[in-house]
Design an enzyme around this catalytic site. Structure first.
Site, PDB file in Angstrom:
ATOM      1  N   TYR A 138       0.817  -1.215   0.000  1.00  0.00           N
ATOM      2  CA  TYR A 138       0.000   0.000   0.000  1.00  0.00           C
ATOM      3  C   TYR A 138       0.851   1.266   0.000  1.00  0.00           C
ATOM      4  O   TYR A 138       0.384   2.335  -0.374  1.00  0.00           O
ATOM      5  CB  TYR A 138      -0.941   0.033   1.217  1.00  0.00           C
ATOM      6  CG  TYR A 138      -2.077  -0.960   1.147  1.00  0.00           C
ATOM      7  CD1 TYR A 138      -2.130  -1.909   0.143  1.00  0.00           C
ATOM      8  CD2 TYR A 138      -3.083  -0.948   2.090  1.00  0.00           C
ATOM      9  CE1 TYR A 138      -3.153  -2.835   0.090  1.00  0.00           C
ATOM     10  CE2 TYR A 138      -4.121  -1.867   2.037  1.00  0.00           C
ATOM     11  CZ  TYR A 138      -4.150  -2.809   1.037  1.00  0.00           C
ATOM     12  OH  TYR A 138      -5.170  -3.717   0.979  1.00  0.00           O
ATOM     13  N   LYS A 188       2.946 -15.544   2.741  1.00  0.00           N
ATOM     14  CA  LYS A 188       2.887 -16.289   1.474  1.00  0.00           C
ATOM     15  C   LYS A 188       4.335 -16.582   1.110  1.00  0.00           C
ATOM     16  O   LYS A 188       4.823 -16.195   0.041  1.00  0.00           O
ATOM     17  CB  LYS A 188       2.162 -15.411   0.428  1.00  0.00           C
ATOM     18  CG  LYS A 188       1.863 -16.090  -0.887  1.00  0.00           C
ATOM     19  CD  LYS A 188       0.775 -17.136  -0.817  1.00  0.00           C
ATOM     20  CE  LYS A 188       0.588 -17.793  -2.172  1.00  0.00           C
ATOM     21  NZ  LYS A 188      -0.309 -18.956  -2.119  1.00  0.00           N
ATOM     22  N   ASP A 220      -3.612 -18.087   1.704  1.00  0.00           N
ATOM     23  CA  ASP A 220      -4.731 -18.730   1.005  1.00  0.00           C
ATOM     24  C   ASP A 220      -5.409 -19.760   1.908  1.00  0.00           C
ATOM     25  O   ASP A 220      -6.639 -19.848   1.971  1.00  0.00           O
ATOM     26  CB  ASP A 220      -4.299 -19.345  -0.340  1.00  0.00           C
ATOM     27  CG  ASP A 220      -2.923 -19.992  -0.285  1.00  0.00           C
ATOM     28  OD1 ASP A 220      -2.251 -19.893   0.765  1.00  0.00           O
ATOM     29  OD2 ASP A 220      -2.513 -20.609  -1.279  1.00  0.00           O
ATOM     30  N   ASP A 244      -5.865  -6.704   5.573  1.00  0.00           N
ATOM     31  CA  ASP A 244      -7.023  -5.957   5.083  1.00  0.00           C
ATOM     32  C   ASP A 244      -8.119  -6.933   4.648  1.00  0.00           C
ATOM     33  O   ASP A 244      -9.283  -6.845   5.052  1.00  0.00           O
ATOM     34  CB  ASP A 244      -6.561  -5.097   3.887  1.00  0.00           C
ATOM     35  CG  ASP A 244      -7.604  -4.105   3.438  1.00  0.00           C
ATOM     36  OD1 ASP A 244      -8.701  -4.070   4.037  1.00  0.00           O
ATOM     37  OD2 ASP A 244      -7.342  -3.359   2.489  1.00  0.00           O
ATOM     38  N   ASP A 248     -11.712  -8.240   6.923  1.00  0.00           N
ATOM     39  CA  ASP A 248     -13.082  -8.075   6.427  1.00  0.00           C
ATOM     40  C   ASP A 248     -13.798  -9.420   6.377  1.00  0.00           C
ATOM     41  O   ASP A 248     -14.988  -9.521   6.685  1.00  0.00           O
ATOM     42  CB  ASP A 248     -13.091  -7.446   5.020  1.00  0.00           C
ATOM     43  CG  ASP A 248     -13.259  -5.936   5.088  1.00  0.00           C
ATOM     44  OD1 ASP A 248     -12.866  -5.352   6.116  1.00  0.00           O
ATOM     45  OD2 ASP A 248     -13.790  -5.347   4.127  1.00  0.00           O
TER      46      ASP A 248
END
Ligand code: NAD
Length: 353
Positions: A138, A188, A220, A244, A248
């Site tokens: 980001y 990851k 994942d 992020d 959610d």
């Protein structure tokens, strides 16, 4: 205890008003709270031409904590990126160095049927996601869209320094120590070097917390496990991008985005507290928004920035009582419960306090 109040856009002013009532009540009962309001997001763009104006910056820097509603509305979507309301949010996080985002996902027993997952999968859920907030893809440079050989190429940079990983890892280990002492770090590492470093540094940091059981999970798999068996988790630690998305996802386990608070902290306990949802333009100004996430954010503020556990628990108990009484805003309504609006829910919490 000086609080900078930033209602923002959409439902922001409606839900923040209810949290401010709660804080005013605690002030009447003896807490030395001071509150001052300023503009952020779209309303700041309208008034000053920018989403994080200088006056807001000064107030936020001077305050001990910030209480924020939400920013954004469709009418700003056509603006240049630097002027969009959401930029105000990124700017205040960066300006105050709020690198640690704490998002608890707690399922209140009364709302077990509000989740889209089966009640037995989620009932009793109590997990905390610790998300790094000021680094990763980001903020990484270089970034942009360039043209090469006649076609456009979009690119961003996933980057984390050892010190950035270490400081968020400490926050997560300390949080786990105060809970069920299990920490699952997300990465990851099979594909991304930046996250191999993440795993290495989290493992090294973990040696300082032998009482916390550390595990690692690929992102994942974590996305899958969160809906398959979410109660296996106590604290989850993730970088900005993975955090992020996973936070959610976790929020939906609890039924409504309108129930979940968050804290974003710097290294010294100063924090910004906000509901995890956005400005909900579809229901703004109609007394429909659930104010509980914002009220619970105020409780987190009392706990994490001011260290007044008693007052935090008082607010959280009032929220539980109101749910037990069957009060529901539209987003968590079920037949057999009592539908109330934003202000009505605020009234009920005030009475329960
Ligand atoms: P949103 O979270 O605002 O809304 C998603 C859905 O959840 C909508 O149907 C909304 O009505 C509902 N909802 C949200 N909060 C609720 C509440 N308290 N009570 C009841 N229902 C609630 O997300 P979105 O629609 O994707 O975004 C709307 C705007 O908010 C956009 O401009 C977006 O950029 C912005 N946004 C801001 C933040 C923030 O300020 N932290 C976060 C996310 C999105």
């Amino acid at each position: 205890m000086k609080i900078c109040v930033l209602p923002g856009d959409g439902i922001g002013p409606e839900i923040v008003a209810q949290a401010v009532r709660v804080l005013e009540r605690l002030r009447e009962d003896g807490l030395a709270l001071e509150m001052e309001t300023a503009l952020i997001g779209g309303c700041a763009v309208d008034a000053c031409g920018e989403p994080y104006p200088e006056a807001t910056r000064a107030l936020a820097r001077e305050a001990d904590a910030v209480l924020l509603g939400a920013v954004g509305a469709p009418k700003y979507d056509a603006l240049a990126r630097a002027q969009r309301p959401e930029r105000g949010l990124l700017a205040i996080r960066k300006d105050l160095d709020l690198f640690a985002n704490l998002r608890p996902a707690v399922l209140y027993p009364e709302l077990a049927h509000a989740s889209t997952l089966r009640a037995e999968v989620v009932s009793g859920l109590d997990l905390l996601i610790v998300r790094e907030l000021t680094g990763d893809v980001y903020f990484g440079e270089p970034r942009g869209i360039r043209t090469e050989h006649g076609e456009r190429i979009g690119f961003n940079t996933m980057v984390y320094s050892e010190s950035e990983i270490r400081r968020i890892a400490h926050v997560a280990f300390r949080a786990a120590r105060g809970r069920r002492r299990r920490l699952c770090s997300i990465d990851k590492m099979n594909v991304l070097e930046a996250t191999q470093l993440w795993r290495d540094v989290v493992t090294e940091t973990g040696r300082e917390y032998p009482e916390v059981a550390l595990s690692h999970m690929l992102v994942d798999n974590a996305a899958m496990q969160l809906v398959r068996a979410p109660k296996q988790f106590d604290v989850m630690l993730a970088g900005n991008l993975f955090g992020d998305i996973l936070s959610d996802e976790a929020s939906m386990l609890t039924g409504s985005i309108g129930m979940l608070p968050s804290a974003s902290l710097d290294a010294h306990g100063k924090g910004l507290y906000e509901p995890i949802h956005g400005s909900a333009p579809d229901i703004a100004g109609r007394d429909l928004a659930n104010p509980l996430a914002t009220i619970l954010s105020a409780a987190m503020m009392l706990r994490h920035s001011f260290g007044i556990e008693e007052a935090a628990v008082r607010i959280e108990s009032a929220v539980r009582r109101v749910l037990a009484q069957g009060m529901r805003t539209a987003d968590i309504f079920e037949p057999g419960t009592k539908k109330v609006g934003t202000a009505g829910m605020g009234d009920a919490v005030m009475a329960a306090l």
